[in-house]
Write an enzyme that holds these catalytic residues in place. Structure first.
Site, PDB file in Angstrom:
ATOM      1  N   ARG A 264       4.936   7.192   6.811  1.00 38.89           N
ATOM      2  CA  ARG A 264       3.783   7.315   7.690  1.00 38.89           C
ATOM      3  C   ARG A 264       3.856   6.234   8.749  1.00 38.89           C
ATOM      4  NH1 ARG A 264       3.548  11.665   6.370  1.00 38.89           N
ATOM      5  NH2 ARG A 264       1.848  12.904   5.488  1.00 38.89           N
ATOM      6  N   ASP A 288      10.242   9.336  13.006  1.00 36.92           N
ATOM      7  CA  ASP A 288       9.695  10.695  12.935  1.00 36.92           C
ATOM      8  C   ASP A 288       8.171  10.663  12.962  1.00 36.92           C
ATOM      9  OD1 ASP A 288       9.793  13.603  12.511  1.00 36.92           O
ATOM     10  OD2 ASP A 288       8.989  13.138  10.519  1.00 36.92           O
ATOM     11  N   GLU A 293      -0.823   9.863  16.376  1.00 42.61           N
ATOM     12  CA  GLU A 293      -0.101  11.096  16.719  1.00 42.61           C
ATOM     13  C   GLU A 293      -1.064  12.115  17.333  1.00 42.61           C
ATOM     14  OE1 GLU A 293       1.900  12.442  13.195  1.00 42.61           O
ATOM     15  OE2 GLU A 293       3.158  10.668  13.050  1.00 42.61           O
ATOM     16  N   HIS A 312       7.083  14.118  14.402  1.00 40.22           N
ATOM     17  CA  HIS A 312       6.661  14.414  13.029  1.00 40.22           C
ATOM     18  C   HIS A 312       7.098  15.821  12.609  1.00 40.22           C
ATOM     19  CE1 HIS A 312       3.386  13.183   9.889  1.00 40.22           C
ATOM     20  NE2 HIS A 312       4.431  13.755   9.316  1.00 40.22           N
ATOM     21  N   ALA A 315      10.302  17.094   8.487  1.00 41.45           N
ATOM     22  CA  ALA A 315      10.120  17.768   7.198  1.00 41.45           C
ATOM     23  C   ALA A 315      10.095  19.285   7.323  1.00 41.45           C
ATOM     24  CB  ALA A 315       8.823  17.299   6.536  1.00 41.45           C
TER      25      ALA A 315
END
Length: 351
Positions: A264, A288, A293, A312, A315
């Site tokens: 995070r 990432d 954000e 982000h 994943a």
């Protein structure tokens, strides 16, 4: 005591194949699902859905009525803390919520549920479902720093062959520190060990972890940061981890240390990171995630020549919804059979 059926309301959009995985794996589930009432995906596994899509008052009433009939929810309604609060308080029979995020704790915390409500409704997360994709990105980030990706891109764009061949760093010659040896960190360690790196990792318990040659107690993080070639954060965002990788850790780093964050954004103190980048203690950062954000336009992170930024998305995978559906179905079986659930979120630290 084993139970006969479980009413599950799908509170976010879910594709037909993943829905079929749930009911196929656990026939005792009665799936309450109406795709017309959830926001459609913009991409595979887009749990928030299309933000412009709004329900009519009639659709909103139907959506809430569906949630209020359920014993369990697949997903936080609209991935919105306020909607979760409403669902928990309107439905006394609700006793399980599964978050489609690996974390999800931030939204549960923001819902400000009472202690009694958190005792009544257990929350499980999708922790571990993103481990392989995030581990790949962590490898990519370290390789990008080791091989000078940003300089290679700049030289290619300028059609410049350069001033002769350059020596590159090799992962097999590196010591890599994984901060957080949970589900993600364990897979990160496995991937780097396979590439020949020496892997260290932080630990609270001190229990051995496969592929990790040295366990680093959290109170020795600063000292360890000065002995490694790359630092990879996999930790979730909690009160305990906020700013953990800050001026002390980054100040102890050796010149040209590579930093990767797939945990995070709040774990890394970004002003301290920029100072370390400017000073050359951090030679390259692959991020990432960021503390805010989307990353604000005025942030210097955008323009820094030694930063690789991903919005982000590390994943995301076309297989993600299927994996989460399988996890949910397995947990539903455990619930129906009276067994403890897996991936239960802490109501103290909210992860």
């Amino acid at each position: 005591m084993p139970e006969h059926t479980l009413k599950v309301a799908v509170a976010v959009s879910l594709d037909d194949a993943s829905a079929a995985i749930i009911t196929g794996a656990e026939p005792r589930i009665e799936l309450l699902r109406d795709p017309s009432l959830t926001r459609p995906w913009r991409w595979q596994g887009d749990w928030e859905g299309e933000p412009e899509r709004q329900r009519t008052p009639e659709q909103q009433a139907a959506y809430e009525a569906m949630l209020d009939r359920a014993d369990a929810l697949f997903g936080i309604p609209d991935v919105d803390p306020a909607a979760l609060t409403r669902a928990v308080r309107a439905n006394e029979r609700l006793r399980w919520v599964h978050t489609t995020a690996a974390g999800g704790g931030g939204q549960v915390k923001a819902a400000q549920l009472t202690e009694q409500e958190l005792e009544r409704v257990v929350v499980t997360t999708s922790a571990g479902m993103h481990a392989s994709t995030l581990a790949e990105w962590a490898v990519f980030g370290v390789l990008a720093g080791a091989k000078g990706l940003r300089r290679l891109e700049a030289d290619q764009a300028a059609r410049t062959w350069g001033d002769g061949r350059r020596i590159m760093r090799h992962v097999s010659e590196m010591t890599v520190l994984v901060v957080g040896l949970g589900g993600i960190g364990t897979v990160v360690a496995e991937r780097f060990a396979a590439l020949g790196a020496t892997v260290w990792g932080t630990t609270r318990s001190g229990a051995p972890v496969p592929n990790v040659e040295r366990l680093v107690p959290m109170d020795e993080l600063v000292a360890a940061a000065g002995e490694v070639d790359a630092i990879i954060n996999t930790l979730p965002g909690t009160e305990l981890t906020t700013g953990l990788i800050g001026a002390d850790v980054l100040g102890a780093a050796r010149p040209d240390t590579i930093l990767v964050n797939v945990g995070r954004g709040s774990v890394v103190d970004e002003p301290a990171l920029l100072d370390a980048l400017d000073a050359g203690r951090i030679g390259f950062a692959a991020l990432d995630v960021t503390a805010i954000e989307p990353l604000p336009q005025e942030s210097r992170i955008w323009d820094h020549p030694s930063v690789l930024l991903s919005p982000h998305t590390a994943a995301l995978s076309v297989q993600e919804p299927h994996r989460i559906a399988e996890l949910f179905a397995a947990n539903a079986t455990r619930l129906l059979d009276g067994l403890p659930l897996q991936n239960v979120m802490s109501t103290k630290e909210f992860y």
